[in-house]
Design a protein around this motif. Structure first.
Motif, PDB file in Angstrom:
ATOM      1  N   THR A  28      22.029 -19.142   9.316  1.00 23.23           N
ATOM      2  CA  THR A  28      21.086 -20.126   8.782  1.00 23.23           C
ATOM      3  C   THR A  28      21.586 -20.806   7.497  1.00 23.23           C
ATOM      4  N   CYS A  29      22.550 -20.197   6.821  1.00 25.63           N
ATOM      5  CA  CYS A  29      22.890 -20.634   5.458  1.00 25.63           C
ATOM      6  C   CYS A  29      23.272 -22.110   5.381  1.00 25.63           C
ATOM      7  N   LEU A  30      24.076 -22.550   6.352  1.00 22.35           N
ATOM      8  CA  LEU A  30      24.582 -23.919   6.277  1.00 22.35           C
ATOM      9  C   LEU A  30      23.555 -24.970   6.733  1.00 22.35           C
ATOM     10  N   TRP A  31      22.416 -24.533   7.229  1.00 18.27           N
ATOM     11  CA  TRP A  31      21.344 -25.506   7.502  1.00 18.27           C
ATOM     12  C   TRP A  31      20.986 -26.205   6.191  1.00 18.27           C
ATOM     13  N   CYS A  32      21.006 -25.432   5.111  1.00 14.53           N
ATOM     14  CA  CYS A  32      20.529 -25.949   3.824  1.00 14.53           C
ATOM     15  C   CYS A  32      21.672 -26.182   2.834  1.00 14.53           C
ATOM     16  N   HIS A  33      22.593 -25.208   2.760  1.00  8.88           N
ATOM     17  CA  HIS A  33      23.703 -25.333   1.798  1.00  8.88           C
ATOM     18  C   HIS A  33      24.854 -26.076   2.456  1.00  8.88           C
ATOM     19  N   THR A  34      24.670 -27.339   2.725  1.00  8.07           N
ATOM     20  CA  THR A  34      25.715 -28.096   3.408  1.00  8.07           C
ATOM     21  C   THR A  34      26.978 -28.078   2.556  1.00  8.07           C
TER      22      THR A  34
ATOM     23  N   ALA B  15      18.717 -27.378  -2.146  1.00  9.77           N
ATOM     24  CA  ALA B  15      19.763 -26.356  -2.053  1.00  9.77           C
ATOM     25  C   ALA B  15      21.069 -26.888  -2.611  1.00  9.77           C
ATOM     26  N   SER B  16      21.805 -26.024  -3.298  1.00  8.37           N
ATOM     27  CA  SER B  16      23.124 -26.394  -3.805  1.00  8.37           C
ATOM     28  C   SER B  16      24.098 -26.557  -2.637  1.00  8.37           C
ATOM     29  N   LYS B  17      25.124 -27.351  -2.843  1.00  3.85           N
ATOM     30  CA  LYS B  17      26.176 -27.484  -1.827  1.00  3.85           C
ATOM     31  C   LYS B  17      27.076 -26.250  -1.880  1.00  3.85           C
TER      32      LYS B  17
ATOM     33  N   VAL C  56      30.021 -13.152  -7.761  1.00  2.11           N
ATOM     34  CA  VAL C  56      29.581 -14.139  -6.762  1.00  2.11           C
ATOM     35  C   VAL C  56      28.082 -14.391  -6.953  1.00  2.11           C
ATOM     36  N   PRO C  57      27.661 -15.656  -6.985  1.00  5.70           N
ATOM     37  CA  PRO C  57      26.213 -15.900  -7.163  1.00  5.70           C
ATOM     38  C   PRO C  57      25.394 -15.265  -6.032  1.00  5.70           C
ATOM     39  N   ASP C  58      24.342 -14.522  -6.410  1.00  2.06           N
ATOM     40  CA  ASP C  58      23.495 -13.816  -5.442  1.00  2.06           C
ATOM     41  C   ASP C  58      22.532 -14.758  -4.728  1.00  2.06           C
ATOM     42  N   ALA C  59      22.310 -14.509  -3.439  1.00  3.61           N
ATOM     43  CA  ALA C  59      21.206 -15.162  -2.746  1.00  3.61           C
ATOM     44  C   ALA C  59      19.908 -14.666  -3.381  1.00  3.61           C
ATOM     45  N   PRO C  60      18.989 -15.574  -3.717  1.00  2.00           N
ATOM     46  CA  PRO C  60      17.761 -15.152  -4.412  1.00  2.00           C
ATOM     47  C   PRO C  60      16.793 -14.395  -3.503  1.00  2.00           C
ATOM     48  N   GLU C  61      15.774 -13.813  -4.105  1.00  2.00           N
ATOM     49  CA  GLU C  61      14.777 -13.018  -3.384  1.00  2.00           C
ATOM     50  C   GLU C  61      14.115 -13.772  -2.231  1.00  2.00           C
ATOM     51  N   SER C  62      13.933 -15.086  -2.436  1.00  2.00           N
ATOM     52  CA  SER C  62      13.294 -15.901  -1.394  1.00  2.00           C
ATOM     53  C   SER C  62      14.062 -15.830  -0.078  1.00  2.00           C
ATOM     54  N   HIS C  63      15.316 -15.366  -0.116  1.00  2.00           N
ATOM     55  CA  HIS C  63      16.182 -15.404   1.056  1.00  2.00           C
ATOM     56  C   HIS C  63      16.128 -14.160   1.927  1.00  2.00           C
ATOM     57  N   GLU C  64      15.290 -13.194   1.566  1.00  2.00           N
ATOM     58  CA  GLU C  64      15.230 -11.974   2.340  1.00  2.00           C
ATOM     59  C   GLU C  64      14.991 -12.285   3.820  1.00  2.00           C
ATOM     60  N   GLY C  65      15.792 -11.671   4.687  1.00  2.00           N
ATOM     61  CA  GLY C  65      15.618 -11.859   6.124  1.00  2.00           C
ATOM     62  C   GLY C  65      16.365 -13.047   6.691  1.00  2.00           C
ATOM     63  N   ARG C  66      17.026 -13.829   5.851  1.00  2.00           N
ATOM     64  CA  ARG C  66      17.793 -14.963   6.377  1.00  2.00           C
ATOM     65  C   ARG C  66      19.170 -14.495   6.840  1.00  2.00           C
ATOM     66  N   ALA C  67      19.552 -14.909   8.038  1.00  2.00           N
ATOM     67  CA  ALA C  67      20.829 -14.477   8.612  1.00  2.00           C
ATOM     68  C   ALA C  67      21.927 -15.481   8.265  1.00  2.00           C
TER      69      ALA C  67
HETATM   70  C1  HEC Z   1      15.882 -23.089   4.155  1.00  2.00           C
HETATM   71  C2  HEC Z   1      16.987 -23.444   3.313  1.00  2.00           C
HETATM   72  C3  HEC Z   1      17.940 -22.358   2.860  1.00  2.00           C
HETATM   73  C4  HEC Z   1      18.582 -21.420   3.655  1.00  2.00           C
HETATM   74  C5  HEC Z   1      18.460 -21.220   5.162  1.00  2.00           C
HETATM   75  C6  HEC Z   1      19.411 -20.661   2.775  1.00  2.00           C
HETATM   76  N1  HEC Z   1      19.253 -21.107   1.482  1.00  2.00           N
HETATM   77 FE1  HEC Z   1      20.197 -20.391  -0.175  1.00  2.00          FE
HETATM   78  N2  HEC Z   1      18.990 -21.506  -1.375  1.00  2.00           N
HETATM   79  C7  HEC Z   1      18.127 -22.483  -0.940  1.00  2.00           C
HETATM   80  C8  HEC Z   1      17.425 -23.032  -2.090  1.00  2.00           C
HETATM   81  C9  HEC Z   1      16.383 -24.137  -2.026  1.00  2.00           C
HETATM   82  C10 HEC Z   1      17.929 -22.367  -3.231  1.00  2.00           C
HETATM   83  C11 HEC Z   1      17.536 -22.565  -4.692  1.00  2.00           C
HETATM   84  C12 HEC Z   1      16.128 -22.124  -4.988  1.00  2.00           C
HETATM   85  C13 HEC Z   1      15.789 -20.702  -4.651  1.00  2.00           C
HETATM   86  O1  HEC Z   1      15.342 -20.406  -3.516  1.00  2.00           O
HETATM   87  O2  HEC Z   1      15.930 -19.830  -5.517  1.00  2.00           O
HETATM   88  C14 HEC Z   1      18.922 -21.412  -2.743  1.00  2.00           C
HETATM   89  C15 HEC Z   1      19.674 -20.574  -3.552  1.00  2.00           C
HETATM   90  C16 HEC Z   1      20.784 -19.853  -3.114  1.00  2.00           C
HETATM   91  C17 HEC Z   1      21.749 -19.161  -3.973  1.00  2.00           C
HETATM   92  C18 HEC Z   1      21.683 -19.065  -5.496  1.00  2.00           C
HETATM   93  C19 HEC Z   1      22.637 -20.014  -6.133  1.00  2.00           C
HETATM   94  C20 HEC Z   1      22.145 -21.409  -6.034  1.00  2.00           C
HETATM   95  O3  HEC Z   1      22.866 -22.211  -5.442  1.00  2.00           O
HETATM   96  O4  HEC Z   1      21.031 -21.703  -6.509  1.00  2.00           O
HETATM   97  C21 HEC Z   1      22.694 -18.609  -3.158  1.00  2.00           C
HETATM   98  C22 HEC Z   1      23.933 -17.839  -3.569  1.00  2.00           C
HETATM   99  C23 HEC Z   1      22.306 -18.910  -1.792  1.00  2.00           C
HETATM  100  N3  HEC Z   1      21.140 -19.660  -1.803  1.00  2.00           N
HETATM  101  C24 HEC Z   1      22.984 -18.484  -0.683  1.00  2.00           C
HETATM  102  C25 HEC Z   1      22.471 -18.533   0.617  1.00  2.00           C
HETATM  103  C26 HEC Z   1      22.991 -17.766   1.740  1.00  2.00           C
HETATM  104  C27 HEC Z   1      24.190 -16.832   1.694  1.00  2.00           C
HETATM  105  C28 HEC Z   1      22.204 -18.077   2.818  1.00  2.00           C
HETATM  106  C29 HEC Z   1      22.259 -17.509   4.219  1.00  2.00           C
HETATM  107  C30 HEC Z   1      22.058 -16.079   4.317  1.00  2.00           C
HETATM  108  C31 HEC Z   1      21.210 -19.051   2.372  1.00  2.00           C
HETATM  109  N4  HEC Z   1      21.397 -19.285   1.034  1.00  2.00           N
HETATM  110  C32 HEC Z   1      20.231 -19.617   3.181  1.00  2.00           C
HETATM  111  C33 HEC Z   1      17.912 -22.857   0.383  1.00  2.00           C
HETATM  112  C34 HEC Z   1      18.355 -22.142   1.495  1.00  2.00           C
END
Ligand code: HEC
Ligand code: HEC
Ligand code: HEC
Ligand code: HEC
Length: 132
Positions: free
Chosen positions: A123-129, A84-86, A109-120
Protein backbone atom coordinates in the motif's frame (compact mmCIF):
# COMPACT_ATOMS: atom_id res chain seq x y z
CA UNK A 1 3.34 38.80 -34.19
CA UNK A 2 5.67 40.83 -32.04
CA UNK A 3 7.97 39.56 -29.39
CA UNK A 4 5.88 40.50 -26.36
CA UNK A 5 2.85 38.62 -27.69
CA UNK A 6 5.02 35.57 -28.28
CA UNK A 7 6.39 35.69 -24.75
CA UNK A 8 2.86 36.14 -23.42
CA UNK A 9 1.82 32.95 -25.26
CA UNK A 10 4.88 31.20 -23.83
CA UNK A 11 3.89 32.36 -20.35
CA UNK A 12 0.41 30.88 -20.69
CA UNK A 13 1.85 27.58 -21.95
CA UNK A 14 3.97 27.40 -18.78
CA UNK A 15 0.92 28.25 -16.66
CA UNK A 16 -1.16 25.52 -18.31
CA UNK A 17 1.65 23.02 -17.82
CA UNK A 18 1.99 23.96 -14.14
CA UNK A 19 -1.76 23.59 -13.60
CA UNK A 20 -1.64 20.17 -15.29
CA UNK A 21 1.10 18.84 -13.04
CA UNK A 22 -0.60 20.24 -9.94
CA UNK A 23 -3.71 18.35 -10.99
CA UNK A 24 -1.80 15.09 -10.70
CA UNK A 25 -1.34 15.73 -6.97
CA UNK A 26 -4.88 16.78 -6.21
CA UNK A 27 -6.30 15.59 -2.93
CA UNK A 28 -8.68 12.65 -3.01
CA UNK A 29 -12.34 13.73 -2.94
CA UNK A 30 -13.78 13.79 0.58
CA UNK A 31 -16.49 11.33 1.66
CA UNK A 32 -19.63 13.44 1.44
CA UNK A 33 -22.03 11.28 3.46
CA UNK A 34 -22.21 9.87 6.98
CA UNK A 35 -20.88 6.33 7.49
CA UNK A 36 -23.70 4.88 9.56
CA UNK A 37 -24.29 1.41 8.09
CA UNK A 38 -22.04 2.27 5.15
CA UNK A 39 -18.79 0.55 6.14
CA UNK A 40 -18.91 -1.71 3.08
CA UNK A 41 -17.93 1.06 0.70
CA UNK A 42 -17.58 -1.15 -2.36
CA UNK A 43 -21.10 -2.49 -2.01
CA UNK A 44 -22.14 0.83 -3.55
CA UNK A 45 -18.95 2.24 -5.09
CA UNK A 46 -17.63 -0.78 -7.03
CA UNK A 47 -17.66 0.03 -10.76
CA UNK A 48 -21.15 0.02 -12.29
CA UNK A 49 -22.70 -1.78 -9.36
CA UNK A 50 -25.13 0.91 -8.24
CA UNK A 51 -25.69 3.79 -10.63
CA UNK A 52 -25.78 6.73 -10.06
CA UNK A 53 -23.39 6.24 -7.10
CA UNK A 54 -19.97 7.52 -8.23
CA UNK A 55 -17.74 4.55 -9.19
CA UNK A 56 -14.26 3.98 -7.84
CA UNK A 57 -11.91 4.68 -10.75
CA UNK A 58 -11.11 1.05 -11.73
CA UNK A 59 -7.53 1.68 -12.93
CA UNK A 60 -6.29 3.31 -9.74
CA UNK A 61 -8.47 1.50 -7.21
CA UNK A 62 -8.07 -2.16 -8.25
CA UNK A 63 -7.21 -4.23 -5.18
CA UNK A 64 -8.11 -1.57 -2.61
CA UNK A 65 -10.19 -3.05 0.21
CA UNK A 66 -12.96 -1.38 2.23
CA UNK A 67 -10.63 -0.91 5.23
CA UNK A 68 -8.40 1.37 3.15
CA UNK A 69 -10.93 3.86 1.75
CA UNK A 70 -11.01 6.29 4.65
CA UNK A 71 -7.20 6.46 4.81
CA UNK A 72 -7.57 8.82 1.87
CA UNK A 73 -11.20 9.94 1.73
CA UNK A 74 -11.98 10.84 5.37
CA UNK A 75 -12.12 14.61 5.71
CA UNK A 76 -9.88 14.45 8.80
CA UNK A 77 -7.37 11.92 7.42
CA UNK A 78 -3.70 12.94 7.25
CA UNK A 79 -3.95 12.56 3.46
CA UNK A 80 -6.38 15.50 3.51
CA UNK A 81 -4.74 17.57 6.23
CA UNK A 82 -1.01 16.91 5.64
CA UNK A 83 -0.49 14.90 2.47
CA UNK A 84 2.17 12.21 2.06
CA UNK A 85 5.86 12.85 1.53
CA UNK A 86 7.48 11.57 -1.66
CA UNK A 87 9.68 8.51 -1.44
CA UNK A 88 13.11 10.13 -1.54
CA UNK A 89 15.20 7.07 -2.52
CA UNK A 90 15.21 4.63 -5.42
CA UNK A 91 13.12 1.48 -5.05
CA UNK A 92 15.56 -1.10 -6.38
CA UNK A 93 15.62 -3.95 -3.82
CA UNK A 94 13.56 -1.85 -1.41
CA UNK A 95 10.07 -3.30 -1.99
CA UNK A 96 9.84 -4.44 1.64
CA UNK A 97 9.29 -0.92 2.96
CA UNK A 98 8.53 -1.95 6.53
CA UNK A 99 11.77 -3.88 6.87
CA UNK A 100 13.31 -0.42 7.35
CA UNK A 101 10.36 1.88 8.12
CA UNK A 102 8.53 -0.12 10.79
CA UNK A 103 8.72 1.89 14.03
CA UNK A 104 12.02 1.45 15.83
CA UNK A 105 13.51 -1.26 13.62
CA UNK A 106 16.26 0.67 11.88
CA UNK A 107 17.21 4.02 13.32
CA UNK A 108 17.76 6.60 11.92
CA UNK A 109 15.36 5.56 9.09
CA UNK A 110 12.21 7.67 9.52
CA UNK A 111 9.51 5.56 11.25
CA UNK A 112 6.07 4.95 9.81
CA UNK A 113 3.75 6.80 12.23
CA UNK A 114 1.13 5.21 14.49
CA UNK A 115 -1.62 5.99 11.99
CA UNK A 116 -0.03 3.34 9.74
CA UNK A 117 -0.70 0.31 11.90
CA UNK A 118 -1.95 -2.57 9.74
CA UNK A 119 -0.79 -1.09 6.44
CA UNK A 120 1.03 -3.60 4.24
CA UNK A 121 4.04 -3.00 1.99
CA UNK A 122 1.85 -3.12 -1.12
CA UNK A 123 0.00 0.00 0.00
CA UNK A 124 2.90 2.38 0.67
CA UNK A 125 3.35 3.67 -2.86
CA UNK A 126 -0.35 4.46 -3.26
CA UNK A 127 0.41 7.56 -1.20
CA UNK A 128 4.20 8.00 -1.03
CA UNK A 129 4.71 8.30 -4.77
CA UNK A 130 8.31 8.29 -5.95
CA UNK A 131 10.01 11.70 -5.99
CA UNK A 132 11.06 13.16 -9.33
C1 HEC B 1 -3.22 6.30 2.68
C2 HEC B 1 -1.96 6.93 2.41
C3 HEC B 1 -0.70 6.35 3.02
C4 HEC B 1 -0.28 5.03 2.97
C5 HEC B 1 -0.99 3.84 2.34
C6 HEC B 1 0.98 5.00 3.64
N1 HEC B 1 1.30 6.26 4.10
FE1 HEC B 1 2.99 6.79 5.10
N2 HEC B 1 2.21 8.63 5.49
C7 HEC B 1 1.06 9.13 4.93
C8 HEC B 1 0.82 10.46 5.47
C9 HEC B 1 -0.36 11.35 5.10
C10 HEC B 1 1.89 10.74 6.35
C11 HEC B 1 2.13 12.00 7.18
C12 HEC B 1 1.11 12.19 8.27
C13 HEC B 1 0.96 11.06 9.25
O1 HEC B 1 0.14 10.13 9.04
O2 HEC B 1 1.64 11.07 10.29
C14 HEC B 1 2.75 9.56 6.34
C15 HEC B 1 3.94 9.44 7.05
C16 HEC B 1 4.88 8.43 6.84
C17 HEC B 1 6.24 8.40 7.39
C18 HEC B 1 6.85 9.45 8.32
C19 HEC B 1 7.76 10.36 7.57
C20 HEC B 1 7.00 11.31 6.74
O3 HEC B 1 7.21 11.28 5.53
O4 HEC B 1 6.16 12.06 7.27
C21 HEC B 1 6.83 7.27 6.92
C22 HEC B 1 8.26 6.81 7.16
C23 HEC B 1 5.85 6.56 6.13
N3 HEC B 1 4.67 7.29 6.11
C24 HEC B 1 6.06 5.35 5.53
C25 HEC B 1 5.04 4.54 5.01
C26 HEC B 1 5.18 3.12 4.71
C27 HEC B 1 6.45 2.30 4.88
C28 HEC B 1 3.96 2.71 4.24
C29 HEC B 1 3.53 1.31 3.86
C30 HEC B 1 3.61 0.32 4.91
C31 HEC B 1 3.07 3.87 4.22
N4 HEC B 1 3.76 4.95 4.71
C32 HEC B 1 1.75 3.85 3.80
C33 HEC B 1 0.23 8.47 4.03
C34 HEC B 1 0.29 7.11 3.74
C1 HEC C 1 -25.26 2.68 0.54
C2 HEC C 1 -24.37 3.10 -0.52
C3 HEC C 1 -23.03 3.72 -0.14
C4 HEC C 1 -22.06 3.20 0.71
C5 HEC C 1 -22.08 1.90 1.47
C6 HEC C 1 -20.97 4.16 0.69
N1 HEC C 1 -21.26 5.20 -0.14
FE1 HEC C 1 -20.02 6.76 -0.63
N2 HEC C 1 -21.50 7.61 -1.76
C7 HEC C 1 -22.75 7.07 -1.99
C8 HEC C 1 -23.53 8.02 -2.77
C9 HEC C 1 -24.99 7.82 -3.22
C10 HEC C 1 -22.70 9.15 -3.02
C11 HEC C 1 -23.04 10.44 -3.80
C12 HEC C 1 -24.01 11.32 -3.07
C13 HEC C 1 -23.64 11.62 -1.65
O1 HEC C 1 -22.63 12.28 -1.40
O2 HEC C 1 -24.37 11.19 -0.75
C14 HEC C 1 -21.43 8.86 -2.37
C15 HEC C 1 -20.35 9.71 -2.37
C16 HEC C 1 -19.08 9.38 -1.90
C17 HEC C 1 -17.88 10.13 -2.12
C18 HEC C 1 -17.77 11.44 -2.87
C19 HEC C 1 -17.51 11.13 -4.33
C20 HEC C 1 -17.35 12.38 -5.14
O3 HEC C 1 -17.66 12.30 -6.32
O4 HEC C 1 -16.94 13.41 -4.62
C21 HEC C 1 -16.86 9.47 -1.52
C22 HEC C 1 -15.39 9.86 -1.50
C23 HEC C 1 -17.42 8.30 -0.91
N3 HEC C 1 -18.77 8.26 -1.15
C24 HEC C 1 -16.69 7.40 -0.15
C25 HEC C 1 -17.25 6.34 0.54
C26 HEC C 1 -16.52 5.52 1.49
C27 HEC C 1 -15.06 5.71 1.85
C28 HEC C 1 -17.39 4.58 1.95
C29 HEC C 1 -17.14 3.51 2.99
C30 HEC C 1 -16.58 3.93 4.26
C31 HEC C 1 -18.66 4.81 1.27
N4 HEC C 1 -18.55 5.90 0.46
C32 HEC C 1 -19.80 4.01 1.42
C33 HEC C 1 -23.19 5.83 -1.56
C34 HEC C 1 -22.52 5.00 -0.67
C1 HEC D 1 -4.43 5.91 -1.56
C2 HEC D 1 -5.57 6.81 -1.47
C3 HEC D 1 -6.94 6.25 -1.80
C4 HEC D 1 -7.54 5.09 -1.32
C5 HEC D 1 -6.97 4.07 -0.36
C6 HEC D 1 -8.85 5.05 -1.92
N1 HEC D 1 -9.02 6.14 -2.73
FE1 HEC D 1 -10.69 6.61 -3.78
N2 HEC D 1 -9.71 8.12 -4.73
C7 HEC D 1 -8.44 8.54 -4.43
C8 HEC D 1 -8.06 9.59 -5.38
C9 HEC D 1 -6.72 10.33 -5.39
C10 HEC D 1 -9.14 9.77 -6.27
C11 HEC D 1 -9.22 10.72 -7.46
C12 HEC D 1 -9.17 10.01 -8.78
C13 HEC D 1 -8.08 8.96 -8.96
O1 HEC D 1 -6.95 9.15 -8.49
O2 HEC D 1 -8.32 7.93 -9.59
C14 HEC D 1 -10.17 8.82 -5.83
C15 HEC D 1 -11.42 8.68 -6.41
C16 HEC D 1 -12.47 7.97 -5.84
C17 HEC D 1 -13.86 8.00 -6.28
C18 HEC D 1 -14.39 8.76 -7.50
C19 HEC D 1 -14.99 10.05 -7.08
C20 HEC D 1 -15.51 10.81 -8.27
O3 HEC D 1 -15.82 11.97 -8.08
O4 HEC D 1 -15.59 10.24 -9.37
C21 HEC D 1 -14.59 7.19 -5.45
C22 HEC D 1 -16.08 6.92 -5.49
C23 HEC D 1 -13.64 6.62 -4.51
N3 HEC D 1 -12.39 7.10 -4.79
C24 HEC D 1 -13.98 5.73 -3.51
C25 HEC D 1 -13.04 4.92 -2.85
C26 HEC D 1 -13.37 3.71 -2.13
C27 HEC D 1 -14.75 3.14 -1.97
C28 HEC D 1 -12.18 3.22 -1.66
C29 HEC D 1 -11.93 1.94 -0.90
C30 HEC D 1 -12.32 0.71 -1.55
C31 HEC D 1 -11.13 4.15 -2.04
N4 HEC D 1 -11.69 5.14 -2.79
C32 HEC D 1 -9.77 4.04 -1.69
C33 HEC D 1 -7.65 8.07 -3.40
C34 HEC D 1 -7.88 6.89 -2.70
C1 HEC E 1 16.78 -0.51 3.12
C2 HEC E 1 15.95 0.36 3.94
C3 HEC E 1 14.75 1.03 3.28
C4 HEC E 1 13.74 0.43 2.57
C5 HEC E 1 13.54 -1.06 2.25
C6 HEC E 1 12.83 1.50 2.22
N1 HEC E 1 13.27 2.70 2.70
FE1 HEC E 1 12.33 4.50 2.58
N2 HEC E 1 13.89 5.44 3.51
C7 HEC E 1 15.02 4.79 3.96
C8 HEC E 1 15.95 5.80 4.48
C9 HEC E 1 17.33 5.52 5.08
C10 HEC E 1 15.32 7.06 4.31
C11 HEC E 1 15.85 8.46 4.68
C12 HEC E 1 16.98 8.89 3.77
C13 HEC E 1 16.66 8.82 2.32
O1 HEC E 1 15.77 9.52 1.85
O2 HEC E 1 17.30 8.03 1.61
C14 HEC E 1 14.03 6.79 3.69
C15 HEC E 1 13.11 7.76 3.36
C16 HEC E 1 11.82 7.51 2.90
C17 HEC E 1 10.77 8.48 2.76
C18 HEC E 1 10.88 9.95 3.07
C19 HEC E 1 10.50 10.18 4.51
C20 HEC E 1 10.61 11.62 4.91
O3 HEC E 1 10.82 11.84 6.11
O4 HEC E 1 10.46 12.50 4.06
C21 HEC E 1 9.66 7.84 2.32
C22 HEC E 1 8.30 8.43 2.05
C23 HEC E 1 10.02 6.45 2.15
N3 HEC E 1 11.34 6.27 2.51
C24 HEC E 1 9.16 5.49 1.69
C25 HEC E 1 9.53 4.18 1.40
C26 HEC E 1 8.69 3.24 0.72
C27 HEC E 1 7.30 3.53 0.21
C28 HEC E 1 9.39 2.06 0.64
C29 HEC E 1 8.97 0.77 -0.02
C30 HEC E 1 8.54 0.84 -1.42
C31 HEC E 1 10.67 2.28 1.30
N4 HEC E 1 10.72 3.59 1.72
C32 HEC E 1 11.66 1.31 1.48
C33 HEC E 1 15.24 3.43 3.97
C34 HEC E 1 14.46 2.46 3.35
Amino acid sequence: MNRSILSLIGFFCVLTFAAGSLGAQEKPPVTTHDLEGKEACLMCHAPEIMPPVPDVPPETHAGRANETCQWCHAADSPMQTTGASKTSHDLEGKEACLMCHAPGVMPPVPDAPESHEGRADETCLWCHTKAG
